[in-house]
Design a protein around this motif. Structure first.
Motif, PDB file in Angstrom:
ATOM      1  N   GLN A   1       1.098   0.270 -10.167  1.00 56.85           N
ATOM      2  CA  GLN A   1       2.130   1.156  -9.618  1.00 56.85           C
ATOM      3  C   GLN A   1       3.469   0.880 -10.334  1.00 56.85           C
ATOM      4  OE1 GLN A   1       0.140  -0.625  -6.930  1.00 56.85           O
ATOM      5  NE2 GLN A   1      -1.325   0.983  -7.353  1.00 56.85           N
TER       6      GLN A   1
ATOM      7  N   LEU B   1       7.918   2.120  -6.217  1.00 57.69           N
ATOM      8  CA  LEU B   1       6.910   2.139  -5.148  1.00 57.69           C
ATOM      9  C   LEU B   1       6.812   0.773  -4.473  1.00 57.69           C
ATOM     10  CD1 LEU B   1       4.060   4.222  -6.875  1.00 57.69           C
ATOM     11  CD2 LEU B   1       5.546   4.974  -5.005  1.00 57.69           C
TER      12      LEU B   1
ATOM     13  N   GLY C   1       5.119   4.412 -11.170  1.00 58.84           N
ATOM     14  CA  GLY C   1       3.730   4.210 -11.592  1.00 58.84           C
ATOM     15  C   GLY C   1       3.344   5.177 -12.702  1.00 58.84           C
TER      16      GLY C   1
ATOM     17  N   GLY D   1       1.484  10.755   1.081  1.00 56.86           N
ATOM     18  CA  GLY D   1       0.692  11.232  -0.063  1.00 56.86           C
ATOM     19  C   GLY D   1      -0.056  10.074  -0.687  1.00 56.86           C
ATOM     20  N   THR D   2      -0.655   9.218   0.145  1.00 57.74           N
ATOM     21  CA  THR D   2      -1.352   8.032  -0.379  1.00 57.74           C
ATOM     22  C   THR D   2      -2.593   8.448  -1.177  1.00 57.74           C
ATOM     23  OG1 THR D   2      -2.904   7.742   1.444  1.00 57.74           O
ATOM     24  CG2 THR D   2      -0.719   6.755   1.724  1.00 57.74           C
ATOM     25  N   THR D   3      -3.166   7.474  -1.856  1.00 55.16           N
ATOM     26  CA  THR D   3      -4.397   7.754  -2.595  1.00 55.16           C
ATOM     27  C   THR D   3      -5.603   7.806  -1.646  1.00 55.16           C
ATOM     28  OG1 THR D   3      -4.722   5.403  -2.976  1.00 55.16           O
ATOM     29  CG2 THR D   3      -3.533   6.624  -4.685  1.00 55.16           C
ATOM     30  N   GLY D   4      -5.406   7.428  -0.387  1.00 56.31           N
ATOM     31  CA  GLY D   4      -6.497   7.471   0.599  1.00 56.31           C
ATOM     32  C   GLY D   4      -7.512   6.357   0.420  1.00 56.31           C
TER      33      GLY D   4
ATOM     34  N   VAL E   1      -5.480   1.174   1.004  1.00 58.02           N
ATOM     35  CA  VAL E   1      -4.678   0.051   0.526  1.00 58.02           C
ATOM     36  C   VAL E   1      -3.603  -0.345   1.556  1.00 58.02           C
ATOM     37  CG1 VAL E   1      -2.977  -0.568  -1.255  1.00 58.02           C
ATOM     38  CG2 VAL E   1      -5.167   0.478  -1.899  1.00 58.02           C
ATOM     39  N   GLY E   2      -2.885   0.650   2.077  1.00 55.27           N
ATOM     40  CA  GLY E   2      -1.842   0.357   3.066  1.00 55.27           C
ATOM     41  C   GLY E   2      -2.411  -0.361   4.286  1.00 55.27           C
TER      42      GLY E   2
ATOM     43  N   GLY F   1       4.462  12.040  -1.956  1.00 63.42           N
ATOM     44  CA  GLY F   1       5.751  12.492  -1.430  1.00 63.42           C
ATOM     45  C   GLY F   1       6.885  11.556  -1.785  1.00 63.42           C
TER      46      GLY F   1
ATOM     47  N   ILE G   1       6.305   4.677  -0.474  1.00 67.17           N
ATOM     48  CA  ILE G   1       6.011   3.566  -1.372  1.00 67.17           C
ATOM     49  C   ILE G   1       4.546   3.169  -1.196  1.00 67.17           C
ATOM     50  CG2 ILE G   1       8.317   2.529  -1.506  1.00 67.17           C
ATOM     51  CD1 ILE G   1       6.212   0.998   1.011  1.00 67.17           C
ATOM     52  N   THR G   2       4.104   2.219  -1.993  1.00 63.44           N
ATOM     53  CA  THR G   2       2.810   1.620  -1.732  1.00 63.44           C
ATOM     54  C   THR G   2       3.102   0.338  -0.934  1.00 63.44           C
ATOM     55  OG1 THR G   2       0.682   1.010  -2.700  1.00 63.44           O
ATOM     56  CG2 THR G   2       2.656   0.303  -3.913  1.00 63.44           C
TER      57      THR G   2
ATOM     58  N   ASN H   1      -6.140   1.759  -5.759  1.00 60.46           N
ATOM     59  CA  ASN H   1      -5.227   2.912  -5.837  1.00 60.46           C
ATOM     60  C   ASN H   1      -4.714   3.070  -7.266  1.00 60.46           C
ATOM     61  OD1 ASN H   1      -3.820   0.502  -5.644  1.00 60.46           O
ATOM     62  ND2 ASN H   1      -2.239   1.259  -4.253  1.00 60.46           N
ATOM     63  N   ALA H   2      -4.803   1.993  -8.057  1.00 63.82           N
ATOM     64  CA  ALA H   2      -4.329   2.039  -9.437  1.00 63.82           C
ATOM     65  C   ALA H   2      -5.397   2.646 -10.329  1.00 63.82           C
ATOM     66  CB  ALA H   2      -4.010   0.630  -9.916  1.00 63.82           C
TER      67      ALA H   2
HETATM   68  P1  IMP Z   1      -1.200   4.115  -1.560  1.00 59.84           P
HETATM   69  O1  IMP Z   1      -0.885   3.032  -2.549  1.00 59.84           O
HETATM   70  O2  IMP Z   1      -2.548   4.729  -1.763  1.00 59.84           O
HETATM   71  O3  IMP Z   1      -0.946   3.675  -0.155  1.00 59.84           O
HETATM   72  O4  IMP Z   1      -0.165   5.320  -1.820  1.00 59.84           O
HETATM   73  C1  IMP Z   1       1.224   5.179  -1.564  1.00 59.84           C
HETATM   74  C2  IMP Z   1       2.049   5.918  -2.595  1.00 59.84           C
HETATM   75  O5  IMP Z   1       1.906   5.252  -3.851  1.00 59.84           O
HETATM   76  C3  IMP Z   1       1.612   7.360  -2.836  1.00 59.84           C
HETATM   77  O6  IMP Z   1       2.763   8.137  -3.158  1.00 59.84           O
HETATM   78  C4  IMP Z   1       0.719   7.265  -4.050  1.00 59.84           C
HETATM   79  O7  IMP Z   1       0.655   8.471  -4.774  1.00 59.84           O
HETATM   80  C5  IMP Z   1       1.438   6.184  -4.823  1.00 59.84           C
HETATM   81  N1  IMP Z   1       0.553   5.441  -5.727  1.00 59.84           N
HETATM   82  C6  IMP Z   1      -0.369   4.508  -5.406  1.00 59.84           C
HETATM   83  N2  IMP Z   1      -0.977   4.029  -6.498  1.00 59.84           N
HETATM   84  C7  IMP Z   1      -0.425   4.666  -7.535  1.00 59.84           C
HETATM   85  C8  IMP Z   1      -0.617   4.592  -8.945  1.00 59.84           C
HETATM   86  O8  IMP Z   1      -1.417   3.813  -9.474  1.00 59.84           O
HETATM   87  N3  IMP Z   1       0.160   5.419  -9.703  1.00 59.84           N
HETATM   88  C9  IMP Z   1       1.078   6.249  -9.154  1.00 59.84           C
HETATM   89  N4  IMP Z   1       1.303   6.353  -7.851  1.00 59.84           N
HETATM   90  C10 IMP Z   1       0.558   5.579  -7.045  1.00 59.84           C
END
Ligand code: IMP
Length: 441
Positions: free
Chosen positions: A224, A228, A12, A127-130, A133-134, A275, A238-239, A38-39
């Motif tokens: 992403q 991921l 990403g 280390g999600t964006t919180g 999304v997951g 992570g 991953i996402t 998250n993007a």
């Molecule tokens: P989630 O998508 O918030 O569940 O995060 C899961 C993983 O994907 C984490 O390591 C995030 O940092 C990463 N991630 C999610 N969206 C992005 C993005 O737009 N750019 C880079 N990393 C991302």
């Protein structure tokens, strides 16, 4: 007419927003097919910076139709904020923005579950964006998700919400010891969002099929990156969506047979947020140099990104999984000050040389990068707009990366603004978008 998927080839933050922005004048439609808020797709237009989270970056070009496809998960409050801020800055949404009625909603309990589950994971946290999304994709796969169309039917929405709240509250209370939610505190705001969003919610798969049949050009804007991806990425770090090219078909309803090509987007080095494995990661001053020059801080969370050298093993893997026809390479200028640049060509694992990405956690934790050393160009490439104006060593670097990953480069980005872009002649890009040739003259 061409229908082209744009996919990140790393973790990403490859600069897809800018690449889509450069190509949008040559297409009619831009569609997001996965991910959610998250993007953070950063686009610089003149002196203005836009960070788009759920809306395709094509919206910044008047008259382009932009779709949020069925594969996207939408936080309505965040989407409405994004819409309002675009409208305030003069962007016209009516008639240009369409939201799939099948896109799933991120509900207030999803970010709560996201954060609670991360806290419980401890050192194995993702280390999600919180942003929830997951958990929203969990509900989609579990067939209890609430979709955009449900939002338009108050009775159905309430019924689904009540069933979900009963289950989520037990999870929050009994597993995570976290605060719970009341139906009414969600119902009111979500019904207001419904009023706001109703004019934009439609059958986007049907629209797209008509537009493709009519010969419209379409960009599928991935969010992403490949590493991921839920199936092909560094699982479980991953996402939760299909970030790779295959996701463009399922996430929009456009059949694979109607998609003409895939453009990979890669940075001239590598970064990762959160992570998980990152074989070419740099530490200390070397990482700080790239982070500072590349402004490598999360567009959504502000987190400092982990930085490292270009990994050609990852690059080849991304080419294989996505079938890239060509690559857009971004942020070349960030390496301008490096006297030496390393490129990872393989990994060493317990005495073996691995040239393919080892798709297993136990291997990547131990694999050591094997580097090839190249000498840096140590002169500014910022804003360079033709290949011939690049220093010879920068061209050698590009040629070597392209050779290592096995596909030609067709666009090189040397700065944040649209015009800081080198378009390579006779590339797949100019075949897909013949009008791009005039931009080359
Ligand atoms: P989630 O998508 O918030 O569940 O995060 C899961 C993983 O994907 C984490 O390591 C995030 O940092 C990463 N991630 C999610 N969206 C992005 C993005 O737009 N750019 C880079 N990393 C991302």
């Amino acid at each position: 007419m061409s229908t082209i998927i744009v996919v990140g080839s790393q973790w990403g933050d490859e600069g897809k927003g800018k690449v889509v922005d450069v190509l949008t004048p040559y297409v009619d439609v831009v569609v997001r097919y996965q991910g959610g808020n998250n993007a953070g797709h950063t686009v610089v237009v003149g002196r203005e910076k836009f960070v788009l989270q759920s809306i395709p970056s094509g919206i910044l070009h008047p008259g382009r139709r932009c779709i949020i496809g069925c594969g996207v998960v939408v936080d309505p409050a965040s989407l409405i904020d994004e819409m309002e801020s675009l409208v305030q800055r003069g962007v016209v949404l009516d008639g240009n923005l369409f939201i799939s009625k099948n896109a799933h909603l991120i509900m207030p309990y999803h970010p709560a579950l996201d954060r609670a589950s991360e806290a419980k994971l401890g050192k194995r946290r993702i280390g999600t964006t919180g942003k929830g999304v997951g958990p929203a994709y969990v509900d989609k796969a579990a067939r209890v998700g609430i979709r955009m169309a449900d939002l338009l039917d108050e009775r159905l929405f309430r019924e689904k919400l009540e069933a979900n709240i009963a289950e989520k509250n037990r999870l929050l209370r009994e597993i995570y010891d976290a605060p719970t939610f009341a139906v009414e505190e969600i119902l009111g705001p979500y019904l207001r969002y419904a009023g706001w969003l109703a004019p934009y919610i439609t059958d986007t798969a049907l629209l797209l099929s008509r537009w493709v049949a009519a010969g419209y050009s379409v960009l599928f804007e991935g969010a992403q990156g490949t590493m991921l991806d839920i199936d092909h990425g560094t699982y479980p770090y991953i996402t939760s969506s299909s970030t790779t090219a295959g996701g463009a078909a399922t996430g929009t309803g456009v059949p694979p047979t109607r998609i003409h090509g895939v453009l990979g987007v890669s940075k001239a080095y590598a970064t990762r947020v959160g992570g998980g494995p990152f074989p070419t990661e740099l530490q200390g001053e070397a990482a700080e140099l790239i982070r500072a020059r590349g402004n490598e801080y999360g567009a959504v969370t502000g987190r400092p990104r982990r930085c490292g050298w270009f990994d050609a093993v990852v690059g080849r893997y991304a080419v294989r999984i996505n079938g890239f026809d060509t690559i857009a390479l971004t942020k070349l200028d960030v390496l301008d000050d490096c006297d030496v640049i390393l490129v990872c060509t393989a990994y060493r694992y317990r005495g073996d040389l691995l040239t393919e990405f080892p798709d297993e956690e136990r291997i990547w934790n131990e694999a050591q990068p094997v580097y090839e050393e190249m000498s840096g160009w140590e002169t500014s490439t910022a804003g360079v707009r033709t290949l011939s104006d690049l220093p010879a060593k920068a061209r050698q670097y590009l040629d070597r990366l392209s050779e290592l990953v096995g596909v030609p480069f067709s666009l090189i980005s040397t700065g944040a603004v649209r015009d800081d872009t080198i378009l390579c002649e006779d590339s797949p890009l100019t075949r897909w978008f013949p009008a791009l040739r005039s931009a080359l003259l």
